[in-house]
Design an enzyme around this catalytic site. Sequence first.
Site, PDB file in Angstrom:
ATOM      1  N   GLU A   1       0.824  -1.207   0.000  1.00 25.28           N
ATOM      2  CA  GLU A   1       0.000   0.000   0.000  1.00 25.28           C
ATOM      3  C   GLU A   1       0.857   1.255   0.000  1.00 25.28           C
ATOM      4  O   GLU A   1       0.816   2.058   0.935  1.00 25.28           O
ATOM      5  CB  GLU A   1      -0.965  -0.031   1.184  1.00 25.28           C
ATOM      6  CG  GLU A   1      -1.879  -1.244   1.122  1.00 25.28           C
ATOM      7  CD  GLU A   1      -3.054  -1.171   2.065  1.00 25.28           C
ATOM      8  OE1 GLU A   1      -3.108  -0.270   2.904  1.00 25.28           O
ATOM      9  OE2 GLU A   1      -3.940  -2.035   1.948  1.00 25.28           O
TER      10      GLU A   1
ATOM     11  N   GLU B   1      -4.212  -6.892   2.133  1.00 30.81           N
ATOM     12  CA  GLU B   1      -2.803  -7.151   2.455  1.00 30.81           C
ATOM     13  C   GLU B   1      -2.432  -8.537   1.936  1.00 30.81           C
ATOM     14  O   GLU B   1      -2.014  -9.430   2.687  1.00 30.81           O
ATOM     15  CB  GLU B   1      -2.504  -7.035   3.952  1.00 30.81           C
ATOM     16  CG  GLU B   1      -2.650  -5.633   4.490  1.00 30.81           C
ATOM     17  CD  GLU B   1      -4.032  -5.372   5.072  1.00 30.81           C
ATOM     18  OE1 GLU B   1      -4.730  -6.353   5.361  1.00 30.81           O
ATOM     19  OE2 GLU B   1      -4.420  -4.208   5.201  1.00 30.81           O
TER      20      GLU B   1
ATOM     21  N   GLU C   1      -7.310  -6.446  -2.228  1.00 30.33           N
ATOM     22  CA  GLU C   1      -7.031  -5.059  -1.921  1.00 30.33           C
ATOM     23  C   GLU C   1      -5.549  -5.012  -1.627  1.00 30.33           C
ATOM     24  O   GLU C   1      -5.114  -5.122  -0.480  1.00 30.33           O
ATOM     25  CB  GLU C   1      -7.883  -4.555  -0.748  1.00 30.33           C
ATOM     26  CG  GLU C   1      -7.769  -3.047  -0.617  1.00 30.33           C
ATOM     27  CD  GLU C   1      -8.526  -2.485   0.570  1.00 30.33           C
ATOM     28  OE1 GLU C   1      -9.567  -3.059   0.965  1.00 30.33           O
ATOM     29  OE2 GLU C   1      -8.049  -1.482   1.113  1.00 30.33           O
TER      30      GLU C   1
ATOM     31  N   GLU D   1      -9.216   4.524   0.983  1.00 28.67           N
ATOM     32  CA  GLU D   1      -9.193   4.953   2.384  1.00 28.67           C
ATOM     33  C   GLU D   1      -8.083   5.970   2.656  1.00 28.67           C
ATOM     34  O   GLU D   1      -8.188   6.756   3.602  1.00 28.67           O
ATOM     35  CB  GLU D   1      -9.063   3.733   3.308  1.00 28.67           C
ATOM     36  CG  GLU D   1      -7.757   2.960   3.188  1.00 28.67           C
ATOM     37  CD  GLU D   1      -7.741   1.970   2.035  1.00 28.67           C
ATOM     38  OE1 GLU D   1      -8.650   2.026   1.186  1.00 28.67           O
ATOM     39  OE2 GLU D   1      -6.819   1.154   1.975  1.00 28.67           O
TER      40      GLU D   1
END
Lengths: 703, 703
Positions: free
Chosen positions: B202, B485, B503, B509
């Site tokens: 991320e 993750e 994701e 987010e």
Amino acid sequence: MHTGPSLLALAFSLLAVTAASPALAQDAAPAAAADVSQSSQAAPKYQTIASADSPDKVLHVDVMLSGDGNLSYQVTRNGQVIVNPSPLGLILANAPKFDRYFALDKAETTSHDDTWEQPWGERRYVRNHYNELRVDVVQKTWDDRKMTVVFRIYDDGLGFRYEFPDQPQLHKLEIMDELTEFAIADPATAWWDVAGEWNREEYLYNKTPLNEVSEAQTPMTIRTDKGLYISFHEAALVDYAAYWLRRVDGQRLKTRLAPSAMGAPVVRDAPFPTPWRTMEITDSAAGLYNSSDLILNLNEPNKLGDVSWVKPYKYVGIWWGMHLNKWTWEAGPRHGATTKNTEDYIDFAAKNGFRGVLVEGWNKGWEDWFGKGWNFSFTESYPDFDLPAISAYGLKKGVHLVGHNETSGNVANYEPQMAAGFAQYEKYGVDSVKTGYVADAGGARVKAADGEIRYTWNDSQEMVRHYLLNVTTAAKYHIAIDTHEPIKDTGLRRTYPNWVSREGQRGMEYNAWGDPQNPPEHEANLVFTRMLSGPMDFTPGILSLQGQGKPIPSTQAKQLALYVVLYSPIQMAADLPENYAKYPKPFQFIKDVPVDWDQSIALNGEPGDFATIVRKDRHSDNWYLGSVTDENERSLDVPLTFLEPGRTYKAQIYRDGPNAGMTGDARFDIVIEEKTVTAGDTLTLRMAPGGGEAIRFVAQKKK
Amino acid sequence: MHTGPSLLALAFSLLAVTAASPALAQDAAPAAAADVSQSSQAAPKYQTIASADSPDKVLHVDVMLSGDGNLSYQVTRNGQVIVNPSPLGLILANAPKFDRYFALDKAETTSHDDTWEQPWGERRYVRNHYNELRVDVVQKTWDDRKMTVVFRIYDDGLGFRYEFPDQPQLHKLEIMDELTEFAIADPATAWWDVAGEWNREEYLYNKTPLNEVSEAQTPMTIRTDKGLYISFHEAALVDYAAYWLRRVDGQRLKTRLAPSAMGAPVVRDAPFPTPWRTMEITDSAAGLYNSSDLILNLNEPNKLGDVSWVKPYKYVGIWWGMHLNKWTWEAGPRHGATTKNTEDYIDFAAKNGFRGVLVEGWNKGWEDWFGKGWNFSFTESYPDFDLPAISAYGLKKGVHLVGHNETSGNVANYEPQMAAGFAQYEKYGVDSVKTGYVADAGGARVKAADGEIRYTWNDSQEMVRHYLLNVTTAAKYHIAIDTHEPIKDTGLRRTYPNWVSREGQRGMEYNAWGDPQNPPEHEANLVFTRMLSGPMDFTPGILSLQGQGKPIPSTQAKQLALYVVLYSPIQMAADLPENYAKYPKPFQFIKDVPVDWDQSIALNGEPGDFATIVRKDRHSDNWYLGSVTDENERSLDVPLTFLEPGRTYKAQIYRDGPNAGMTGDARFDIVIEEKTVTAGDTLTLRMAPGGGEAIRFVAQKKK
């Protein structure tokens, strides 16, 4: 799934906001929760929990908390930030990370100043003057686990390490990696060689912007755009994995522990300290060399007691002939290591004042040494090599054999024979041994605790253990060790003064058959990179300037200069005796130059361009100067202020002649002359492309 | 100790000299003996032992031997070398390296061409057309060990892998690392994100010259200075460590296997193949997206049989409210996952045609989920969440709960509960589950064979095993998995079609609380990097364009475009229902857009700048277009040639208004209009800074 920012906000509210640095923008990350860390990227807030200065307040270190109790440090020099806040911590395989949830337990600053004497070295007396900052932190979330970070801050560098107390909740640490980073504040140029592969010690250096470094071996040197020189390395690498310096992104460097074929890179029972992570920080490249006592100072004092049996010396040997493909290592019609050949070398050594004769290829096992064999014997000679007779012959003439243990990286074969090999050597008066670890077959071959064979990196914890076991075992037999394909030098010669040198760089043999050969800039690279770690057995002095069909791009004067420029307490006169016979006048410098020093000073230099070093003999008042250049002609003015004021010296100068150059006959254009000089004089060194200059300053009687 | 050049010379004399490439200049090295390799640096000589073309002869692969029987490969495209000779092989912990002493045993070329149908996907039918080159090599020095390298060569990319037969002299392989390299011939620009740390999925992308890459996650994308686009990745990552792409130096990239907290990164019994190392190679960025079937094609066909229970769908859920800090995951006064709240969401979903309602925070254990707790229950609800009642309520309205299993990376806690959790979900009609692995406490927490807990990387072999175990266990309960993750997507959805999405990128987010938020270029980066690996659960559609006190730098039209640009068979309408109520007209597009496609085509784009993708609905004749830009205003002409010739479409256009922009009220300036178009028309998309455009092409009845 994400944690909202509320916990982060809470953490921040508990902290006094003291600094915000863009350097950690990409960087609170490894520590914090994926999402939380991102949210803290743009405006990290640091609370300084402990600080200390160097003795003269040149360097200043802050230890800080941020985010979720992430620990970091920052380094400023004369008020300017040079290392932005950088994470501290490590990752465990058998327990949660040491990366956050830290709170300050205790911080303490102490001062230290003493001077100690080296048994041998670049200088006799070493001052150790630093302020120490000990920061005890506790991880409340993880059962109150404790850790200490210790900084030793000098005016020209610093070291820091982690210390782990024994604690019931964490007796055994399986360390997967360190989180230690160095977030360099300014753009910089880096001199580096690739780490992480096999036998990576013997490679040429890259010179690139810092942000093109991938993963480097240490020492690595950078010059910031503001003109600061920094050398990254480590000190006192004991029972731990070596670290590689991996660039993460931008100018952010991170330690990476060398892997292990046994499991986690490091497995240790507490209490123990890690090695010191070090930075030498100076205004000039020469300053880096002059500050390199940092590495020694961060090591423990001599543990061997009386080491008068460790002798600095010069040597010749049966070695260059193999690189010229004149002889072979293995027995056969062209076997180099015969009794006769060795005795001839002993005669040559005795005649010219060399204490040592290295003999490679004397022992059984060379037939398939880099293939599948590995079955070296470390006690059995080939039939044409009569060890007892040869050693007796040598000792009679004051010449000692230099032993040789090539292992081919087969540590599993070597360790059981090691003591017997050393015992035999001691019996025959051999008091130093060159080892070798051409781990060609698949990494160093070691026996694991389960008895199985594993293949591992020379930089691994198990090999770090082996290299030191080799040295401490040798010490029991009063034998000094010169390690080839070594673990990097981290200053353990202070603690174990029989670890005299290493052949851990791309040495002279690449000029025999290397493609490419060593470029003319090579030695000026080494001075400001690898040599910052310690002595270097480069095997210089090829006055014939000729490899296998390959002329060596160097002047004769440069070959002489290398004896001063490249420090080692054991230095080889590497050429064939018949070649020295052709050049008696330059050879005289090789005979004259000492190998043990009272003082050493780098006068000038730039990595990969040039270097001038002067050293004072430990056993006389004479000084020696060596200067080398790269492929460029160069003139350097050298004020002789290092000489004793008011004293007269006879300068025996070996310099590039007016027509000298790095090709053809020009390489042999050398001028040898004498001048009378004093400390008030300035000499101009004029070096040809690929050239150098060597000077012996013979102190004249005081009037 | 050194080997002379004689063995090298011998090796060379045995080889037909075919090519010399400077690319391996730094590079014969890892394989050869330290010294020998150096001697071969300047003039490596390669003997081609096997070659093959792609079906239309665009790509050509040579497999070569050099030096000491070192194995390498070279890739040319339309006659130009694009990957210089690059090493093949690997390093073992329990046996000598697979790095040299290779000889050709057998080489075989075969052709393959078939078309297979996806149960769901970017396109219904996938053609798999390649030539395969199998090269069996043998290491005579090491007991005749055998290895096979297999290349599958497509016109727009290739994959290769190693295969190890079971052989008595090497049944068990403990793989420390691969030696596989990609020596890129031309300078290039790279889009990359740092690998090797925790939760590194991320993060934002770096755009740098290729020679500033340090160590990257894959997929990584480069554009050479000659305009070629290459995406590096892997396919079919099963029971092996993920690889990171480490730059060694220059433009030389090397695979590095993710470490393991258990021992060697990979431990396997033969026979087995490694994952495929892949390169998509095209003339345009759009071409990369269009060629990404490579990854699917290199995976095994569906092993689950009838997967009609795997349903593409759109969903809403109790999620954004937590990111706005309106609700909490854990039970309490602001608990999001209450029965009442969920039933409201079900009502909203039913009313607007969404099949799914995701509920995060429904189960016990959230009080300390990213600290020390980790004791999530996967079956027990908080008291204020009545799972049976809620699921019944939903099913009555045709709405399915989307299950949620946050593990906090505590796999040791999750695995024993996994089946029970899925069984309960199945009982209540839940047929898809979103998992989560915020491995915050020290890496994924797994139980080793010895029963001890170890903390390891998400990219490790043990976690690769876990992620697949999760998916195959879920399949037994007819549950689809959306992994958060995650391990990177390597196309296993072909083999296990219930692995519907991930994701695994910096999602929406970060616009709620990220600092920085996602920059406007982010999505155009993702399309040409991470999304080349597979579906991406980005959770788009925040029409309110508002995070926690942070305006989102996007236009409304761009939020709509993301539903087409970012592919996932499950797509969230992520905003709060009350926000959608404010914007019914743009919301209409979110209600209309499908999630399963007959065809997908990238029309244009550049990484980090813009991207336009069109997709045809799998269940109608309608097409959809999505286009996004970065911080720059942009006009793009789009010929509608993808539409069915001769057919008329009603284009429902959602575009940036004349005053649209990425700040303030300008973000809400959207024009919704209709046009009648045919394949012969060209539309001009005019996007504002931070803008986008979405179009629904409704096929009109054929006349």
